[in-house]
Design an enzyme around this catalytic site. Sequence first.
Site, PDB file in Angstrom:
ATOM      1  N   ASN A 120      -9.485  36.622 -36.536  1.00 16.38           N
ATOM      2  CA  ASN A 120      -8.766  35.785 -37.510  1.00 16.38           C
ATOM      3  C   ASN A 120      -7.397  36.333 -37.927  1.00 16.38           C
ATOM      4  OD1 ASN A 120     -10.185  37.819 -38.856  1.00 16.38           O
ATOM      5  ND2 ASN A 120     -10.484  36.596 -40.701  1.00 16.38           N
ATOM      6  N   GLU A 168     -16.376  45.863 -42.612  1.00 15.94           N
ATOM      7  CA  GLU A 168     -15.927  44.731 -43.435  1.00 15.94           C
ATOM      8  C   GLU A 168     -16.561  43.494 -42.837  1.00 15.94           C
ATOM      9  OE1 GLU A 168     -14.898  41.715 -44.801  1.00 15.94           O
ATOM     10  OE2 GLU A 168     -13.017  41.828 -43.660  1.00 15.94           O
ATOM     11  N   CYS A 200     -11.927  36.007 -44.370  1.00 15.27           N
ATOM     12  CA  CYS A 200     -13.096  36.622 -45.002  1.00 15.27           C
ATOM     13  C   CYS A 200     -13.169  36.324 -46.495  1.00 15.27           C
ATOM     14  CB  CYS A 200     -13.077  38.137 -44.782  1.00 15.27           C
ATOM     15  SG  CYS A 200     -13.290  38.609 -43.052  1.00 15.27           S
TER      16      CYS A 200
END
Length: 474
Positions: free
Chosen positions: A153, A249, A283
């Site tokens: 992303n 993450e 995210c």
Amino acid sequence: MSEQKKLYINGEWVEGVSYQKLYSPYDHEEIAEIPLASEEQVLSAIASAECAKKTMKSLSAYERSQILNRVADLFEVYKEECAQILASENAKPIKAARGEIVRTIETYRFAADEAKRIHGELVPLGAAQNGKGRFGYTKHEPLGVIAAITPFNFPFNLTAHKLGPAFAAGNTVVLKPASQTPLSGYMTARIFEEAGLPKGALNVITGKGGLIGDLLVKDDRVKMVTFTGSVPVGKSIREKAGLKKVTLELGSNSGVIVDSTDDLEAVVARCVEGAFTFAGQVCISIQRIYVKSSLYERFLESFVNKAKSLKLGNPKDENTDVSALINASETERIEAWLKEAKEQGATIAFGGEKQGTVLGPTIITGASNNLAVNCKEAFGPIVTIEPYEELEEAIEKVNDSEYGLQAGIYTTEIKKAFTAADELEVGGVIINDIPSFRVDNMPYGGVKNSGTGREGVKYSTEEMTELKFISFKL
């Protein structure tokens, strides 16, 4: 015929043992042929990083800083080329792609600064009963070889968040980019090569995630794994990594509370941006919005109107706001979630339909917390909006999640702001802005299934070092 790319191992561009075609998520145009690394090539990349670690460790802080500043300078030169790569390989709208490169440059600048700030401290050994006549201090030393596994992303900037701190601290890196975004990884290697990074300090390998990931995670020469991606893969890495350091993450389903504001339209505009930027594939994209009941109807009406104004289409069109998701299966998954939500009594207040390969922004009301659209990570252009009566109720709903990356609250009452700051179970609380807010020098990471460790250049750099203690008997 599209260009056949090469792996980057030990400062050389190397052919893969086989290739697979890379297609644009938006129009399925063939972009390039991507090399698939063999087991031997992965091990060769680790070996070259292992060999280069003495060279990197011997560089002065000034020399490491200079390399990172040259990298930032070169990203300035190649800014438009990098943005076009993003628009091609992950369908990021070009104006958002340019924004990512601006942030990437800033991240490397922060890393260049951080290279000069790594230091230890004096330890007052004389404070101990048997410490008289002794002198002690600490120093931070590089770990050695770091495996960096990056997502699709933000393939330039999230790679910068791994490479910048790693090189600032004097480490070497084997980089495994996401399978849909390898071109950004190759471009990053090209820029580091031009900037004068020592041979072997950066290696870029592409191919099957399972094969490469297992080799990197299990190899004893790799001293740290830094990963951004899904929860199942993150848990697998943690289980296989043994005693090596791991930073994970793993995403979220971020919530924002709208309690009170002096400018509701401005809040709505920011929330639309936070929910639908890059089709929600962020995210910390807003997935859940809880609005004070007295503001709810006005907020929802304005939110729908602003969502309607977003332009869908080709990511290379200067006016496009929302383009295709990373692949068709992701669109199908979200469509299945929307079907489930409707069957369980939720209302699609707007959207839920496709234009070609693009799933339009979608707004859902009346969704219970146990529906996938609320309790799982959507990573798509969908958001739920619900009213609440008391702040405690809204905080409980935000916390009712397996994730805890960031959350936001809009309020004009300072007491409520501090209450939210204390009670929200997340890694970052953003007051009077959306949870999608991030600048690249702040600590960034989550709790629960959102991961372990913190990114943000200073914090990553510290995690990518080993603390050594030295004592002199005078």
